[in-house]
Enzyme design. Sequence first.
Site, PDB file in Angstrom:
ATOM      1  N   ASP A   1       0.819  -1.213   0.047  1.00  0.00           N
ATOM      2  CA  ASP A   1       0.127  -0.065  -0.040  1.00  0.00           C
ATOM      3  C   ASP A   1       0.843   1.133  -0.026  1.00  0.00           C
ATOM      4  O   ASP A   1       0.388   2.483  -0.193  1.00  0.00           O
ATOM      5  CB  ASP A   1      -0.935  -0.043   1.121  1.00  0.00           C
ATOM      6  CG  ASP A   1      -0.285  -0.086   2.440  1.00  0.00           C
ATOM      7  OD1 ASP A   1       0.968  -0.140   2.574  1.00  0.00           O
ATOM      8  OD2 ASP A   1      -1.274  -0.202   3.493  1.00  0.00           O
ATOM      9  N   SER A   2       2.187   1.180  -0.076  1.00  0.00           N
ATOM     10  CA  SER A   2       3.317   2.061  -0.284  1.00  0.00           C
ATOM     11  C   SER A   2       2.872   2.881  -1.583  1.00  0.00           C
ATOM     12  O   SER A   2       3.412   4.118  -1.649  1.00  0.00           O
ATOM     13  CB  SER A   2       4.525   1.494   0.044  1.00  0.00           C
ATOM     14  OG  SER A   2       4.885   0.763  -0.967  1.00  0.00           O
TER      15      SER A   2
ATOM     16  N   ASP B   1      -1.208  -6.192  -0.188  1.00  0.00           N
ATOM     17  CA  ASP B   1      -1.235  -5.572   1.046  1.00  0.00           C
ATOM     18  C   ASP B   1      -2.619  -5.421   1.290  1.00  0.00           C
ATOM     19  O   ASP B   1      -3.501  -4.846   0.471  1.00  0.00           O
ATOM     20  CB  ASP B   1      -0.622  -4.399   1.172  1.00  0.00           C
ATOM     21  CG  ASP B   1       0.414  -4.060   2.128  1.00  0.00           C
ATOM     22  OD1 ASP B   1       0.429  -4.898   3.147  1.00  0.00           O
ATOM     23  OD2 ASP B   1       1.320  -3.136   2.234  1.00  0.00           O
TER      24      ASP B   1
ATOM     25  N   LYS C   1      -1.160  -9.503   3.215  1.00  0.00           N
ATOM     26  CA  LYS C   1      -0.298  -9.131   4.155  1.00  0.00           C
ATOM     27  C   LYS C   1      -0.872  -8.199   5.156  1.00  0.00           C
ATOM     28  O   LYS C   1      -2.003  -7.349   4.650  1.00  0.00           O
ATOM     29  CB  LYS C   1       1.008  -8.160   3.650  1.00  0.00           C
ATOM     30  CG  LYS C   1       1.739  -7.641   4.990  1.00  0.00           C
ATOM     31  CD  LYS C   1       3.233  -7.026   4.259  1.00  0.00           C
ATOM     32  CE  LYS C   1       2.981  -5.999   3.800  1.00  0.00           C
ATOM     33  NZ  LYS C   1       2.851  -4.757   4.650  1.00  0.00           N
TER      34      LYS C   1
ATOM     35  N   GLU D   1      -0.700  -5.732   8.851  1.00  0.00           N
ATOM     36  CA  GLU D   1       0.044  -5.105   9.807  1.00  0.00           C
ATOM     37  C   GLU D   1      -0.502  -5.444  11.135  1.00  0.00           C
ATOM     38  O   GLU D   1      -1.629  -5.364  11.532  1.00  0.00           O
ATOM     39  CB  GLU D   1       0.068  -3.678   9.518  1.00  0.00           C
ATOM     40  CG  GLU D   1       1.009  -3.232   8.226  1.00  0.00           C
ATOM     41  CD  GLU D   1       1.175  -1.788   7.920  1.00  0.00           C
ATOM     42  OE1 GLU D   1       0.860  -1.106   9.100  1.00  0.00           O
ATOM     43  OE2 GLU D   1       1.285  -1.339   7.062  1.00  0.00           O
TER      44      GLU D   1
ATOM     45  N   GLU E   1       9.750  -4.359  10.031  1.00  0.00           N
ATOM     46  CA  GLU E   1      10.197  -2.682   9.679  1.00  0.00           C
ATOM     47  C   GLU E   1      10.750  -2.022  10.484  1.00  0.00           C
ATOM     48  O   GLU E   1       9.986  -1.879  11.694  1.00  0.00           O
ATOM     49  CB  GLU E   1       8.721  -2.274   8.786  1.00  0.00           C
ATOM     50  CG  GLU E   1       9.117  -0.862   8.107  1.00  0.00           C
ATOM     51  CD  GLU E   1       8.214  -0.477   7.310  1.00  0.00           C
ATOM     52  OE1 GLU E   1       7.311  -1.011   6.836  1.00  0.00           O
ATOM     53  OE2 GLU E   1       8.397   0.964   6.655  1.00  0.00           O
TER      54      GLU E   1
HETATM   55  O1  KIV Z   1       3.557  -1.215   1.459  1.00  0.00           O
HETATM   56  C1  KIV Z   1       4.815  -1.540   1.381  1.00  0.00           C
HETATM   57  O2  KIV Z   1       5.518  -1.415   0.475  1.00  0.00           O
HETATM   58  C2  KIV Z   1       5.269  -2.319   2.379  1.00  0.00           C
HETATM   59  C3  KIV Z   1       6.496  -2.721   2.459  1.00  0.00           C
HETATM   60  C4  KIV Z   1       7.258  -1.270   2.872  1.00  0.00           C
HETATM   61  C5  KIV Z   1       6.997  -3.707   3.557  1.00  0.00           C
HETATM   62  O3  KIV Z   1       4.600  -2.805   3.552  1.00  0.00           O
END
Ligand code: KIV
Length: 260
Positions: free
Chosen positions: A41-42, A80, A109, A111, A178
């Site tokens: 989600d970056s 994510d 993924k 968090e 992270e």
């Molecule tokens: O959103 C993302 O790219 C991430 C990575 C930085 C691990 O969660």
Amino acid sequence: MKTITSIKKAKGEIPLTVITAYDSLFASLFNNKTDMILVGDSLNMSFNNKPDTLSASLDIMIYHTNAVCQGAPDTFIICDMPFGTYTDEVMALKNASKVYQETTAHAVKIEGGTERAHIIQALTNNSIAVMGHIGLMPQYVRSEGGYIVRGKSEEDTLKLIEDAKAVEKAGAFAIVVEGVKSEAAKRITDAVNIPTIGIGAGNDTDGQVLVWSDMLGFFEEFQPKFVKKYLNGADLVKNAVDNYITDVQTRKFPTQEYTY
Ligand code: KIV
């Protein structure tokens, strides 16, 4: 191509390589290279210029995950789960199932540590593969008041170890660690039997992940300490576009070679 089994077996072996991707074109360049591709989600920040990851929606993540799956059919792909899409077990299961139904991603993924273990358990109980994410968690940026490096004290290190163990017990196949001091990341890595994938967590984790636009030098806003630039992508692109503009304006392009 990596599988859940071969990823788990890589614990303590040659470090696993992970890169993010958000579109089909770049995913195709990474296909069959890194062990995994994360549709992070970056993308909300590096692709969309938003101040944080929080406004990425499930539909946006599914759209980009489909593009990445299209470009990298031979690579293990993780989507994510964005902020607010896994606040309880029922919602998490509904939304993660949507990711599985509408994309060919291999895993999602999530968090969170001990406080999210029950969510991870609900997904793994229902045949959804989960990668955990502990330490500095970008989706917590507003509630924690910033991006804060973790594992600086013994107390925090013990909390992170507890988080990692809870995520492992809930059935995650790997954990992103992270923004954690390297000594703490090593202790987390030693405490669990699943691979840890570090980002800003030193050199003792079982693998590394970087955001593609950071490591290829396309994102110019800022460069975190943990990012090594393997290319000056932004400079290369800007020089190439300048050359194109000059060639067009001086009628150097197109020459006969590029003409029907
Ligand atoms: O959103 C993302 O790219 C991430 C990575 C930085 C691990 O969660």
